[in-house]
Design an enzyme around this catalytic site. Structure first.
Site, PDB file in Angstrom:
ATOM      1  CD  GLU A 371      85.429  12.542  -1.873  1.00  0.00           C
ATOM      2  OE1 GLU A 371      84.374  13.145  -2.014  1.00  0.00           O
ATOM      3  OE2 GLU A 371      86.125  12.105  -2.794  1.00  0.00           O
TER       4      GLU A 371
HETATM    5  C1  LIG Z   1      93.152   6.504  -0.840  1.00  0.00           C
HETATM    6  C2  LIG Z   1      92.818   7.851  -0.252  1.00  0.00           C
HETATM    7  C3  LIG Z   1      92.553   8.924  -1.104  1.00  0.00           C
HETATM    8  C4  LIG Z   1      92.285  10.195  -0.574  1.00  0.00           C
HETATM    9  N1  LIG Z   1      92.077  11.259  -1.431  1.00  0.00           N
HETATM   10  C5  LIG Z   1      91.980  12.520  -0.922  1.00  0.00           C
HETATM   11  C6  LIG Z   1      91.916  13.667  -1.786  1.00  0.00           C
HETATM   12  O1  LIG Z   1      91.867  13.539  -3.010  1.00  0.00           O
HETATM   13  N2  LIG Z   1      91.916  14.898  -1.238  1.00  0.00           N
HETATM   14  C7  LIG Z   1      91.968  15.087   0.114  1.00  0.00           C
HETATM   15  O2  LIG Z   1      91.986  16.241   0.553  1.00  0.00           O
HETATM   16  N3  LIG Z   1      92.014  14.028   0.967  1.00  0.00           N
HETATM   17  C8  LIG Z   1      92.021  12.752   0.490  1.00  0.00           C
HETATM   18  N4  LIG Z   1      92.098  11.661   1.341  1.00  0.00           N
HETATM   19  C9  LIG Z   1      92.155  11.888   2.780  1.00  0.00           C
HETATM   20  C10 LIG Z   1      90.824  11.610   3.479  1.00  0.00           C
HETATM   21  O3  LIG Z   1      89.842  12.524   3.092  1.00  0.00           O
HETATM   22  C11 LIG Z   1      91.092  11.624   5.000  1.00  0.00           C
HETATM   23  O4  LIG Z   1      91.826  10.437   5.242  1.00  0.00           O
HETATM   24  C12 LIG Z   1      89.822  11.632   5.808  1.00  0.00           C
HETATM   25  O5  LIG Z   1      89.213  12.905   5.755  1.00  0.00           O
HETATM   26  C13 LIG Z   1      90.068  11.290   7.302  1.00  0.00           C
HETATM   27  O6  LIG Z   1      91.123  12.006   7.819  1.00  0.00           O
HETATM   28  P1  LIG Z   1      92.332  11.249   8.580  1.00  0.00           P
HETATM   29  O7  LIG Z   1      92.758  10.119   7.729  1.00  0.00           O
HETATM   30  O8  LIG Z   1      93.338  12.281   8.929  1.00  0.00           O
HETATM   31  O9  LIG Z   1      91.682  10.639   9.874  1.00  0.00           O
HETATM   32  P2  LIG Z   1      91.403  11.408  11.253  1.00  0.00           P
HETATM   33  O10 LIG Z   1      90.636  12.643  11.000  1.00  0.00           O
HETATM   34  O11 LIG Z   1      92.683  11.521  12.004  1.00  0.00           O
HETATM   35  O12 LIG Z   1      90.453  10.371  11.981  1.00  0.00           O
HETATM   36  C14 LIG Z   1      90.938   9.199  12.648  1.00  0.00           C
HETATM   37  C15 LIG Z   1      89.723   8.508  13.288  1.00  0.00           C
HETATM   38  O13 LIG Z   1      89.129   9.399  14.242  1.00  0.00           O
HETATM   39  C16 LIG Z   1      87.756   9.575  13.927  1.00  0.00           C
HETATM   40  N5  LIG Z   1      87.339  10.937  14.267  1.00  0.00           N
HETATM   41  C17 LIG Z   1      87.919  12.111  13.914  1.00  0.00           C
HETATM   42  N6  LIG Z   1      87.235  13.158  14.401  1.00  0.00           N
HETATM   43  C18 LIG Z   1      86.174  12.622  15.069  1.00  0.00           C
HETATM   44  C19 LIG Z   1      85.060  13.176  15.771  1.00  0.00           C
HETATM   45  N7  LIG Z   1      84.887  14.482  15.886  1.00  0.00           N
HETATM   46  N8  LIG Z   1      84.169  12.320  16.339  1.00  0.00           N
HETATM   47  C20 LIG Z   1      84.312  10.972  16.217  1.00  0.00           C
HETATM   48  N9  LIG Z   1      85.327  10.404  15.567  1.00  0.00           N
HETATM   49  C21 LIG Z   1      86.249  11.223  14.976  1.00  0.00           C
HETATM   50  C22 LIG Z   1      87.645   9.299  12.430  1.00  0.00           C
HETATM   51  O14 LIG Z   1      86.317   8.953  12.048  1.00  0.00           O
HETATM   52  C23 LIG Z   1      88.630   8.168  12.276  1.00  0.00           C
HETATM   53  O15 LIG Z   1      88.015   6.952  12.636  1.00  0.00           O
HETATM   54  C24 LIG Z   1      92.276  10.374   0.831  1.00  0.00           C
HETATM   55  C25 LIG Z   1      92.502   9.273   1.680  1.00  0.00           C
HETATM   56  C26 LIG Z   1      92.754   8.029   1.155  1.00  0.00           C
HETATM   57  C27 LIG Z   1      92.997   6.869   2.105  1.00  0.00           C
END
Ligand SMILES: Cc1cc2nc3c(=O)[nH]c(=O)nc-3n(C[C@H](O)[C@H](O)[C@H](O)COP(=O)(O)OP(=O)(O)OC[C@H]3O[C@@H](n4cnc5c(N)ncnc54)[C@H](O)[C@@H]3O)c2cc1C
Length: 394
Positions: A371
């Site tokens: 989130e």
């Molecule tokens: C247990 C769990 C439950 C979840 N439940 C849900 C759910 O119910 N519904 C749902 O839709 N999603 C859910 N998620 C997904 C979660 O919302 C995403 O993991 C989160 O939004 C981050 O996306 P990502 O993991 O793809 O990381 P990425 O977006 O790939 O990010 C990787 C890294 O890069 C950094 N980064 C990315 N963009 C930038 C930027 N512009 N500037 C600086 N740093 C940046 C991030 O901060 C992070 O450190 C869940 C995740 C987990 C682990």
């Protein structure tokens, strides 16, 4: 600002406390078996807590305002982030989004059943290649007759394999319009899900991959305005983030009280470890940070209530968005530090998963990722101070 708890709130929190006491031994058992805790929804259902912030006119909705709901989630958070995540997915991301954006037909078809537990909700935005940047998602649909045919994959979806109703985001094929939001039922043809195993923490919470293979969705299930799905997603994330902040306050509170309890019992060097000043420093830090996170979260809840009362007022919405982002960002970090310190106070006895503080440490880590990661929220918070010309994505 007055955060005095009314008699009505106290009554409700008593019900929440009773439900939490029932959950605790069961959660212990399921956590150690590393199994999804399927008994949590049943306990919340019996306590009439599955529709806590939902309007009373829908089924078992209790009509709690944002602050009351946050207080409830704070208590629930003490039982573990897995328990609280179930409610965040079902209620904050699911029901509140349906209630805010649904047509009367959609709300009367689905909302009452969600409050009585016959429908569990999930919110599916994240995809394998689209996390922090949801605008880049690739799930799409084609329109034929009265139906949308949906194709794509969602991942890391809380409640994903137990939900019967999923709020899903997709573009019309070829991105001919903006993102749209669809209500997808589990039983719709072409919809499958599979649970994600071997997570670092949260074993008792269901997290899943969802697949849509020409999944047939009636056009009546378009949620909100066509092409304005990002607005739906952002409003859901406001509710969801507030629930994460409140849950993290609960985690920090549990970690602090467990650390204090142990510091008063454990003897080393001929005195209770609570008499060692370095132990006192850890307790002092957790205490101050807990109270600061709590105040920030309550303030964010009050701002959200103001915005909920006037959903078209953009100033109120952006103020609530900012307060909520700060509360979630800060409370997530405070809960992680409080859990780390509590493990330290317990020493080796804090390194066992039989001890709730160890589970808090691995489980609450997710609050800095889902989130809105720490980094995304830092940019959002700073942007509010600097002004829109400092938008870092442009
Ligand atoms: C247990 C769990 C439950 C979840 N439940 C849900 C759910 O119910 N519904 C749902 O839709 N999603 C859910 N998620 C997904 C979660 O919302 C995403 O993991 C989160 O939004 C981050 O996306 P990502 O993991 O793809 O990381 P990425 O977006 O790939 O990010 C990787 C890294 O890069 C950094 N980064 C990315 N963009 C930038 C930027 N512009 N500037 C600086 N740093 C940046 C991030 O901060 C992070 O450190 C869940 C995740 C987990 C682990």
């Amino acid at each position: 600002m007055d955060f005095e708890i009314s008699d009505e709130q106290k009554l409700l929190l008593g019900v929440v406390d009773d439900a939490c006491k029932k959950i605790r031994p069961i959660e212990d058992e399921y956590y150690l078996a590393r199994k999804f805790n399927e008994r949590v929804p049943e306990i919340f259902k019996k306590a009439h807590l599955l529709g806590l912030p939902v309007d009373k006119k829908y089924g078992d909705g209790q009509g709690a305002d944002a602050l009351t709901y946050a207080l409830a989630l704070e208590r629930i958070g003490q039982e573990g982030t897995g328990v609280r995540t179930f409610l965040s997915g079902h209620t904050s991301l699911g029901q509140l989004t349906l209630q805010r954006w649904g047509s009367e037909d959609q709300k009367s078809r689905y909302l009452p059943k969600t409050t009585t537990g016959s429908l569990v909700m999930a919110f599916a935005l994240t995809e394998p290649s689209a996390g922090s940047d949801p605008a880049s998602l690739v799930t799409n649909f084609e329109e034929k007759g009265g139906f949308f045919y949906l194709n794509g994959e969602k991942t890391w979806i809380s409640n994903g394999s137990i939900a019967n109703l999923v709020i899903t985001f997709a573009y019309p094929k070829g991105k001919s319009d903006g993102m749209c939001t669809l209500l997808v039922e589990k039983d719709f043809e072409g919809f499958t899900s599979s649970r994600i195993e071997n997570k670092m923490g949260l074993p008792t919470s269901d997290t899943a991959i969802l697949r849509f293979n020409n999944c047939r969705v009636s056009k009546d299930n378009l949620l909100g305005v066509r092409g304005k799905g990002m607005n739906v997603a952002y409003s859901a994330l406001m509710s969801g983030r507030l629930s994460v902040a409140a849950g993290c306050v609960g985690v920090a509170e549990d970690c602090l009280s467990e650390a204090v309890r142990y510091a008063k019992e454990r003897f080393q060097h001929n005195k209770k470890i609570g008499k060692h000043q370095l132990i006192q420093r850890m307790i002092a830090k957790s205490s101050v940070e807990l109270e600061a996170a709590r105040l920030l979260t309550y303030r964010a809840a009050v701002e959200k209530s103001k915005s909920d009362g006037k959903p078209d007022n953009l100033d109120l919405r952006s103020a609530a968005d900012w307060w909520i982002a700060q509360a979630k960002y800060y409370a997530a970090s405070v809960s992680f530090k409080a859990a780390d310190r509590a493990v330290q106070v317990f020493g080796a006895n804090g390194y066992s998963l039989e001890n709730r503080v160890a589970r808090h440490l691995v489980d609450t880590r997710v609050a800095r990722i889902y989130e809105g990661t720490d980094q995304i929220l830092e940019q959002k918070i700073a942007l509010n101070q600097l002004g829109p010309e400092f938008e870092s994505y442009s």
